[in-house]
Design an enzyme around this catalytic site. Structure first.
Site, mmCIF file in Angstrom:
data_model
loop_
_atom_site.group_PDB
_atom_site.id
_atom_site.type_symbol
_atom_site.label_atom_id
_atom_site.label_comp_id
_atom_site.label_asym_id
_atom_site.label_seq_id
_atom_site.Cartn_x
_atom_site.Cartn_y
_atom_site.Cartn_z
ATOM 1 N N GLU A 128 32.163 2.942 -31.440
ATOM 2 C CA GLU A 128 31.591 2.639 -32.756
ATOM 3 C C GLU A 128 32.890 2.918 -33.861
ATOM 4 O O GLU A 128 33.835 3.708 -33.569
ATOM 5 C CB GLU A 128 30.381 3.509 -33.221
ATOM 6 C CG GLU A 128 29.254 3.079 -32.051
ATOM 7 C CD GLU A 128 28.006 4.097 -32.390
ATOM 8 O OE1 GLU A 128 28.024 4.761 -33.241
ATOM 9 O OE2 GLU A 128 27.050 3.741 -31.512
ATOM 10 N N GLY A 132 34.936 6.912 -31.196
ATOM 11 C CA GLY A 132 36.069 6.396 -30.288
ATOM 12 C C GLY A 132 36.099 7.055 -28.948
ATOM 13 O O GLY A 132 35.331 6.917 -28.079
ATOM 14 N N SER A 133 37.145 7.850 -29.134
ATOM 15 C CA SER A 133 37.554 8.768 -27.641
ATOM 16 C C SER A 133 36.234 9.674 -27.570
ATOM 17 O O SER A 133 35.754 9.893 -26.383
ATOM 18 C CB SER A 133 38.629 9.334 -27.717
ATOM 19 O OG SER A 133 39.727 8.755 -27.985
ATOM 20 N N ASP A 236 33.837 5.227 -15.214
ATOM 21 C CA ASP A 236 34.414 5.856 -14.012
ATOM 22 C C ASP A 236 35.115 4.361 -13.329
ATOM 23 O O ASP A 236 36.248 4.111 -12.711
ATOM 24 C CB ASP A 236 33.992 6.318 -12.935
ATOM 25 C CG ASP A 236 34.659 6.735 -11.532
ATOM 26 O OD1 ASP A 236 35.775 7.254 -11.582
ATOM 27 O OD2 ASP A 236 33.874 6.357 -10.471
ATOM 28 N N ARG A 239 37.551 2.633 -15.332
ATOM 29 C CA ARG A 239 39.056 3.077 -15.223
ATOM 30 C C ARG A 239 39.695 2.805 -13.999
ATOM 31 O O ARG A 239 40.854 2.575 -13.965
ATOM 32 C CB ARG A 239 38.935 4.662 -15.178
ATOM 33 C CG ARG A 239 39.075 5.384 -16.411
ATOM 34 C CD ARG A 239 38.797 6.966 -16.301
ATOM 35 N NE ARG A 239 38.237 7.099 -17.933
ATOM 36 C CZ ARG A 239 37.601 8.044 -18.290
ATOM 37 N NH1 ARG A 239 37.321 9.112 -17.266
ATOM 38 N NH2 ARG A 239 37.163 8.329 -19.381
ATOM 39 N N ARG A 264 70.685 -14.269 -13.183
ATOM 40 C CA ARG A 264 71.332 -14.168 -14.374
ATOM 41 C C ARG A 264 73.010 -13.487 -13.933
ATOM 42 O O ARG A 264 72.858 -12.318 -13.454
ATOM 43 C CB ARG A 264 70.589 -13.461 -15.375
ATOM 44 C CG ARG A 264 71.421 -12.876 -16.760
ATOM 45 C CD ARG A 264 71.543 -14.172 -17.408
ATOM 46 N NE ARG A 264 72.048 -13.734 -18.923
ATOM 47 C CZ ARG A 264 72.497 -14.351 -19.877
ATOM 48 N NH1 ARG A 264 72.326 -15.911 -19.525
ATOM 49 N NH2 ARG A 264 73.060 -14.172 -20.840
ATOM 50 N N GLN A 333 63.840 -5.425 -21.460
ATOM 51 C CA GLN A 333 65.152 -5.026 -21.562
ATOM 52 C C GLN A 333 66.037 -5.918 -20.697
ATOM 53 O O GLN A 333 67.047 -6.437 -20.924
ATOM 54 C CB GLN A 333 65.275 -3.596 -21.551
ATOM 55 C CG GLN A 333 66.347 -2.932 -21.873
ATOM 56 C CD GLN A 333 66.805 -3.011 -23.458
ATOM 57 O OE1 GLN A 333 65.573 -3.110 -24.029
ATOM 58 N NE2 GLN A 333 67.875 -2.837 -23.784
ATOM 59 N N GLY A 336 66.802 -9.159 -21.651
ATOM 60 C CA GLY A 336 67.701 -9.423 -22.865
ATOM 61 C C GLY A 336 66.892 -10.400 -23.952
ATOM 62 O O GLY A 336 65.534 -10.238 -23.753
ATOM 63 N N GLU A 360 39.256 2.672 -21.733
ATOM 64 C CA GLU A 360 38.547 3.343 -20.994
ATOM 65 C C GLU A 360 39.288 4.699 -20.794
ATOM 66 O O GLU A 360 39.200 5.284 -19.616
ATOM 67 C CB GLU A 360 38.823 2.664 -19.395
ATOM 68 C CG GLU A 360 38.769 1.261 -19.276
ATOM 69 C CD GLU A 360 37.227 0.734 -19.651
ATOM 70 O OE1 GLU A 360 36.064 1.554 -19.914
ATOM 71 O OE2 GLU A 360 37.151 -0.514 -19.717
HETATM 72 C C1 LIG Z 1 41.686 -4.403 -26.666
HETATM 73 C C2 LIG Z 1 40.647 -3.711 -26.681
HETATM 74 C C3 LIG Z 1 39.487 -3.647 -25.878
HETATM 75 C C4 LIG Z 1 38.447 -2.836 -25.808
HETATM 76 N N1 LIG Z 1 37.277 -2.915 -25.274
HETATM 77 C C5 LIG Z 1 36.265 -1.987 -25.353
HETATM 78 C C6 LIG Z 1 34.916 -2.423 -24.803
HETATM 79 O O1 LIG Z 1 34.904 -3.458 -24.025
HETATM 80 N N2 LIG Z 1 33.936 -1.719 -25.113
HETATM 81 C C7 LIG Z 1 34.145 -0.379 -25.726
HETATM 82 O O2 LIG Z 1 33.112 0.115 -26.031
HETATM 83 N N3 LIG Z 1 35.133 -0.160 -26.142
HETATM 84 C C8 LIG Z 1 36.254 -1.016 -26.213
HETATM 85 N N4 LIG Z 1 37.361 -0.559 -26.714
HETATM 86 C C9 LIG Z 1 37.811 0.415 -27.479
HETATM 87 C C10 LIG Z 1 38.422 1.656 -26.829
HETATM 88 O O3 LIG Z 1 37.808 2.252 -25.843
HETATM 89 C C11 LIG Z 1 38.732 2.852 -27.963
HETATM 90 O O4 LIG Z 1 39.782 2.136 -28.815
HETATM 91 C C12 LIG Z 1 39.213 4.081 -27.298
HETATM 92 O O5 LIG Z 1 38.200 4.797 -26.641
HETATM 93 C C13 LIG Z 1 39.911 4.973 -28.288
HETATM 94 O O6 LIG Z 1 38.977 4.982 -29.274
HETATM 95 P P1 LIG Z 1 39.609 4.901 -30.900
HETATM 96 O O7 LIG Z 1 40.422 3.691 -30.835
HETATM 97 O O8 LIG Z 1 38.472 5.028 -31.854
HETATM 98 O O9 LIG Z 1 40.681 5.739 -31.022
HETATM 99 P P2 LIG Z 1 40.748 7.522 -31.384
HETATM 100 O O10 LIG Z 1 39.360 8.089 -30.521
HETATM 101 O O11 LIG Z 1 40.352 7.731 -32.896
HETATM 102 O O12 LIG Z 1 41.998 8.118 -31.092
HETATM 103 C C14 LIG Z 1 43.226 8.048 -31.651
HETATM 104 C C15 LIG Z 1 44.100 8.638 -31.106
HETATM 105 O O13 LIG Z 1 43.918 10.043 -30.981
HETATM 106 C C16 LIG Z 1 44.018 10.295 -29.875
HETATM 107 N N5 LIG Z 1 42.999 11.402 -29.608
HETATM 108 C C17 LIG Z 1 41.577 11.204 -29.690
HETATM 109 N N6 LIG Z 1 40.930 12.423 -29.092
HETATM 110 C C18 LIG Z 1 41.661 13.249 -28.660
HETATM 111 C C19 LIG Z 1 41.793 14.379 -28.174
HETATM 112 N N7 LIG Z 1 40.452 15.018 -27.711
HETATM 113 N N8 LIG Z 1 42.889 14.998 -27.619
HETATM 114 C C20 LIG Z 1 44.109 14.459 -27.712
HETATM 115 N N9 LIG Z 1 44.206 13.212 -28.378
HETATM 116 C C21 LIG Z 1 43.030 12.689 -28.728
HETATM 117 C C22 LIG Z 1 43.796 9.200 -28.953
HETATM 118 O O14 LIG Z 1 44.470 9.161 -27.623
HETATM 119 C C23 LIG Z 1 44.770 8.213 -29.718
HETATM 120 O O15 LIG Z 1 45.916 8.281 -29.419
HETATM 121 C C24 LIG Z 1 38.561 -1.491 -26.637
HETATM 122 C C25 LIG Z 1 39.761 -1.498 -27.265
HETATM 123 C C26 LIG Z 1 40.855 -2.145 -27.414
HETATM 124 C C27 LIG Z 1 41.932 -1.879 -27.906
#
Ligand SMILES: Cc1cc2nc3c(=O)[nH]c(=O)nc-3n(C[C@H](O)[C@H](O)[C@H](O)COP(=O)(O)OP(=O)(O)OC[C@H]3O[C@@H](n4cnc5c(N)ncnc54)[C@H](O)[C@@H]3O)c2cc1C
Length: 385
Positions: A128, A132-133, A236, A239, A264, A333, A336, A360
């Site tokens: 949402e 995110g994470s 899981d 992933r 090449r 790379q 080229g 994931e």
């Molecule tokens: C092409 C694509 C397809 C996707 N498909 C789906 C899907 O089918 N269903 C779905 O639900 N989601 C999907 N996603 C979403 C994806 O799972 C999220 O983008 C991901 O979980 C990260 O959330 P965020 O983008 O909000 O980043 P954030 O959580 O805001 O993270 C931003 C940065 O901070 C880092 N970070 C966050 N928390 C921590 C922590 N505790 N410790 C250290 N570093 C941290 C992260 O690693 C990242 O580098 C998709 C994303 C993309 C790009």
């Protein structure tokens, strides 16, 4: 997206068989899917004819698969050909796995055979705007009204969200987070295509808004309040699939690099005769094998029913995704200027691989999980018996 093909059942999914299918059917279309930002119905049918949409479930469970090692081969080979198709296969497999493991009998009888056959495609709606994470912070809501659940909320980045028939949606009830299987055609479901993604451009990502979306009482899967545990179990599987897909990207980078280095000439010699080029190829070859072995270990632990598979999968995903980005970067790379053009697929591999470090569970999240486990378990050795 609806297809009319009967699925094949009971495939062993040998590498020779699935590899030949990918070379013939997937590889030639991958650049076009990437350029157009969409796949076509005919490839969904081609996957269905080979039983690929149901491969996450064994034949004994009503699917078409033969266990997790065979599944890894399928997702690796598809990932070698086209990360967009592999991503669509990933989220569909996640939704089907959830349905089979936690779905009501009514939901299973409505969706399972269609999903196994690829006649109904699934998607995974967890992320949402503010969650995110940290998906435990999800805000989408589900309230009970008589025999119905009413869903409201905003989901982002839904792979396959533009074409899916059934959505695995996580929303907060009065008791806590829960998982729902929602008909994508239900009133109150609005899909907004996401354009201009770096990689997996053919995977038809969408934002999905739920506004007063009413579904039946059997749409909930698993107990109310168990949504985060279900999300973790489903992630899981996601992933695992992404890790296998990254092995496919690594293999594709290796093949492209070897092919180019064998043709090449620069400085009076083939590229393959320059030692710094050899270092690039040796690193990609080594990491490809190492990543594949990590995925196989996770697969064997899954097939054995060992809880150690969870961490093995995190490790495989972290290593395979970071190695795929490095390999694709090196492959560009090695090519080229041509590596920066559409003449070769390596630029697409790099864009696709970068996405794998985010979905994931990002690389940083995997690092947190792996380090926490290593410290808690005093860096113990896990063997496959
Ligand atoms: C092409 C694509 C397809 C996707 N498909 C789906 C899907 O089918 N269903 C779905 O639900 N989601 C999907 N996603 C979403 C994806 O799972 C999220 O983008 C991901 O979980 C990260 O959330 P965020 O983008 O909000 O980043 P954030 O959580 O805001 O993270 C931003 C940065 O901070 C880092 N970070 C966050 N928390 C921590 C922590 N505790 N410790 C250290 N570093 C941290 C992260 O690693 C990242 O580098 C998709 C994303 C993309 C790009």
């Amino acid at each position: 997206m609806t297809v009319q093909t009967e699925p094949a059942v009971g495939h062993a999914f040998s590498r020779a068989e699935i590899g030949a299918f990918v070379d013939e059917v997937v590889v030639p279309r991958a650049a076009e899917f990437d350029r157009l930002g969409r796949i076509d119905a005919s490839i969904v049918a081609e996957f269905a004819a080979r039983g690929l949409w149901g491969a996450v479930l064994s034949v004994a469970d009503g699917g078409t698969g033969a266990g997790m090692t065979a599944l890894a081969t399928v997702h690796e080979e598809v990932g070698r050909g086209c990360s967009s198709m592999r991503s669509l296969l990933t989220v569909h497999s996640m939704a089907l796995y959830a349905l089979d493991r936690w779905g009501t009998e009514a939901a299973k009888s409505r969706w399972k055979a269609h999903m196994v056959a690829g006649a109904a495609l699934g998607a995974f709606c967890l992320t949402e705007p503010e969650a995110g994470s940290d998906f435990a912070a999800l805000q989408a809501s589900a309230r009970r009204e008589g025999d119905e659940w009413v869903l409201d909320g905003h989901k982002l980045w839904v792979t396959g969200g533009q074409l899916a028939d059934v959505l695995l949606v996580f929303a907060r009830t009065a008791v806590g987070p829960a998982a729902f299987l929602v008909d994508a055609a239900a009133p109150g479901v609005r899909r907004i295509p996401v354009e201009g993604i770096t990689g997996t451009r053919g995977s038809q990502v969408a934002e999905i808004v739920f506004e007063n979306c009413r579904v039946g009482s059997d749409a909930i899967i698993g107990p109310e309040g168990m949504g985060l545990a279900i999300a973790t179990g489903v992630l899981d599987i996601g992933r695992f699939s992404v890790a296998a897909g990254c092995v496919g990207i690594l293999q594709a980078c290796l093949q492209a690099s070897v092919s180019y280095a064998n043709k090449r000439h620069q400085g009076g010699a083939l590229l393959r005769e320059h030692q710094l080029v050899q270092q690039i190829i040796a690193t990609i070859a080594t990491n490809t094998r190492a990543a594949r072995l990590l995925v196989w270990q996770a697969a064997q632990l899954k097939d054995a029913g060992s809880p150690d598979t969870i961490m093995a999968t995190c490790i495989a995903k972290q290593f395979a995704a970071t190695s795929a980005v490095a390999a694709a970067n090196d492959a560009v790379q090695l090519h080229g200027a041509r590596g920066c053009s559409d003449e070769f697929p390596v630029g697409r591999y790099l864009r696709d691989a970068k996405v794998m470090e985010i979905i994931e569970g990002s690389t940083q999240l995997q690092h947190v999980l792996i380090a926490t486990d290593a410290c808690q378990n005093r860096a113990r050795v896990v063997d496959v018996e």
